[in-house]
Design a protein around this motif. Structure first.
Motif, short mmCIF file in Angstrom:
data_model
loop_
_atom_site.label_atom_id
_atom_site.label_comp_id
_atom_site.label_asym_id
_atom_site.label_seq_id
_atom_site.Cartn_x
_atom_site.Cartn_y
_atom_site.Cartn_z
N GLU A 178 -0.31 8.29 0.81
CA GLU A 178 0.74 9.15 0.28
C GLU A 178 0.13 10.52 0.02
OE1 GLU A 178 3.80 6.44 -2.29
OE2 GLU A 178 1.84 6.85 -3.20
N PRO A 227 -0.13 -4.32 3.47
CA PRO A 227 1.21 -4.31 2.87
C PRO A 227 2.00 -3.08 3.32
CG PRO A 227 -0.49 -4.71 1.21
CD PRO A 227 -1.21 -4.30 2.45
N LYS A 228 3.29 -3.27 3.47
CA LYS A 228 4.13 -2.15 3.87
C LYS A 228 4.21 -1.13 2.73
CE LYS A 228 8.58 -1.02 5.95
NZ LYS A 228 9.87 -1.54 6.47
N LEU A 229 4.04 0.14 3.09
CA LEU A 229 4.08 1.22 2.10
C LEU A 229 5.51 1.38 1.57
CD1 LEU A 229 2.48 3.52 0.71
CD2 LEU A 229 3.13 4.99 2.64
N LYS A 230 5.68 1.23 0.27
CA LYS A 230 7.01 1.33 -0.33
C LYS A 230 7.40 2.79 -0.55
CE LYS A 230 6.70 -3.10 -2.78
NZ LYS A 230 6.69 -3.76 -4.12
N ARG A 231 8.65 3.10 -0.26
CA ARG A 231 9.15 4.45 -0.53
C ARG A 231 9.38 4.64 -2.02
NH1 ARG A 231 13.80 6.10 3.90
NH2 ARG A 231 12.48 6.07 5.77
N ARG A 232 9.04 5.79 -2.52
CA ARG A 232 9.34 6.12 -3.90
C ARG A 232 10.81 6.52 -4.04
NH1 ARG A 232 4.64 7.95 -7.20
NH2 ARG A 232 2.76 7.27 -6.08
N TRP A 233 11.27 6.55 -5.28
CA TRP A 233 12.62 7.02 -5.55
C TRP A 233 12.73 8.51 -5.20
CZ3 TRP A 233 16.59 3.87 -6.77
CH2 TRP A 233 16.28 2.59 -7.22
N SER A 236 10.47 10.87 -8.56
CA SER A 236 9.51 9.92 -9.13
C SER A 236 8.43 10.70 -9.87
CB SER A 236 8.89 9.05 -8.04
OG SER A 236 8.16 9.84 -7.11
N GLN A 273 -0.01 4.03 7.72
CA GLN A 273 1.33 4.33 7.21
C GLN A 273 1.26 5.60 6.36
OE1 GLN A 273 3.32 0.60 5.62
NE2 GLN A 273 1.20 -0.11 5.80
N ALA A 275 3.54 8.61 3.85
CA ALA A 275 4.70 9.17 3.17
C ALA A 275 4.28 10.49 2.54
CB ALA A 275 5.23 8.22 2.11
N ARG A 355 -5.33 -8.52 -0.31
CA ARG A 355 -4.70 -7.24 -0.66
C ARG A 355 -5.70 -6.11 -0.43
NH1 ARG A 355 -0.20 -7.26 -3.56
NH2 ARG A 355 -0.75 -5.32 -4.61
#
Length: 429
Positions: A178, A227-233, A236, A273, A275, A355
């Protein structure tokens, strides 16, 4: 890249435009080596001889180079005259194209350069243009052995090369990153020229065609490692930086993803990945940006709304964009920091069963983004094309900066000129 038949190593096309004038100054700085001897043959190109001479005169005054105008060639050409673009391209090894918005004016330059065996670098932050040029011209450029490299300014060299730098510095396999962009300003605040605003307006207004282009390309997905990179709100809080952030809506994500695809498919590297976010400070700034964003997203949907956005950039951007651009004082007091938080796996670790067990933080820091860092990045990309020929991907084609320059000394060149890459921390957990 031989220039025996060509009088100029570099030609700055659109040199009298707002960004072009700063690129011209940067090439003039690069022209003279530490011993003071000339080593670059170059020219400026555009529609008006008078304006081109004016740009050179101002650069000469600013740099203390009274003889500059006599050292630099001038080429008269017009984006609406293909024959004049051909004549420009025939005289250069590399064209630095500063004429935007590229969705309207970029393709004729790309076409002329490929047909005449000339490489081309632009500073487009427009994903639709960048991706379309790849699909239309990659094979033709490869056949000619030339390099068409987009997004070689602040969009998106810091992000694209920053991810590669982070991957090279981690003691293992980087799987996700990120980035957080922070813009620093002085007492007079920030301002960006409305050329960037226009590109954004037209780009957001034509999102459906970008989606259609990506659907038609029918690319197979790049594998997700770890692990798949989660999108932030959409809004955030970044604890590490102590600031709220929002998604960065520039070209960085598109460019980095294309680079990671290239590195995976052609160099068999593990894909990363990615973001991108931009920090916006405290809650007051968040509220202000929310209103500006809502206005923008509403008006950009309609033709008349886009006309209003383009006519009154200062009003609809809450003062961040203007037709005049930033003042010298604003530019001198401005800088950027792009912070990368990466995670991955140490050497020998089983990626499928465990992990991520290693974290890394890196930064890219530099001067004012749009009109100081962008010219530095663009000119150093051009110098890399001229000097690191053996490290470039063969035989040529349409590339992102990361795909073109991952094996070159571009990061070293940028470090020497004030765009600094560094590791902040790295730890195994």
């Amino acid at each position: 890249m031989a220039t025996k038949e060509r009088p100029f190593h570099l030609v700055v096309f659109g040199a009298s435009g707002f960004t072009g004038q700063f690129v011209t100054e940067e090439v003039a700085r690069e022209q003279v080596d530490p011993k003071g001897s000339s080593r670059l043959a170059w020219a400026v190109a555009g529609r008006s001889q008078e304006k081109l001479q004016g740009v050179l005169a101002r650069a000469a005054l600013k740099l203390g180079r009274p003889t500059l105008s006599s050292e630099v060639g001038t080429i008269i050409c017009d984006i609406t005259n293909p024959a004049s673009l051909d004549e420009m391209a025939k005289q250069a090894a590399v064209v630095l194209n500063c004429v935007g918005p590229y969705r309207f004016y970029g393709e004729p330059v790309v076409k002329a350069c490929i047909e005449n065996g000339t490489s081309c670098i632009d500073i487009s932050g427009e994903p639709q243009f960048l991706e379309l040029m790849y699909w239309k011209y990659h094979e033709k450029a490869a056949e000619k052995g030339v390099y068409i490299i987009g997004s070689s300014g602040f969009d998106s060299i810091p992000a694209d090369l920053g991810v590669i730098y982070t991957s090279n510095k981690i003691n293992g396999t980087l799987t996700a990153v990120e980035s957080f962009l922070t813009i620093h300003s002085g007492p007079e605040g920030l301002c960006i020229h409305d050329g960037t605003w226009k590109s954004a307006v037209y780009g957001f207004g034509d999102q459906s065609n970008l989606k259609k282009l990506r659907t038609q390309s029918n690319l197979k997905p790049v594998p997700v490692v770890g692990p798949k990179l989660k999108r932030r709100w959409p809004i955030s809080y970044c604890r590490e930086l102590g600031s709220y952030s929002i998604p960065f809506l520039g070209a960085d994500v598109s460019v980095v993803k294309r680079t990671q695809r290239y590195l995976h498919e052609n160099l068999e590297q593990s894909p990363v990945q990615y973001a991108a976010y931009v920090t916006v400070g405290g809650i007051t700034s968040v509220i202000k940006l929310m209103f500006a964003g809502l206005f923008f997203l509403f008006f950009v949907r309609f033709g008349i709304g886009r006309q209003l956005l383009i006519k009154f950039p200062w009003l609809f951007s809450f003062g961040y964009f203007s037709k005049q651009g930033p003042t010298p004082k604003q530019m001198d007091a401005s800088s950027f920091t792009m912070t990368f938080f990466g995670q991955g796996y140490s050497q020998g670790s089983d990626i499928d069963k465990n992990r991520p067990n290693i974290r890394i933080c890196t930064q890219v820091k530099g001067p004012e983004a749009g009109y100081v860092a962008t010219p530095i990045a663009m000119v150093q990309a051009a110098m890399t094309l001229l000097n690191d020929v053996s490290e470039l991907p063969k035989p040529g084609g349409v590339f992102t900066p990361g795909a073109a320059f991952s094996e070159t000394k571009l990061i070293d060149r940028l470090n020497q000129r004030g765009i600094e890459f560094s590791v902040i921390s790295s730890s195994e957990v």
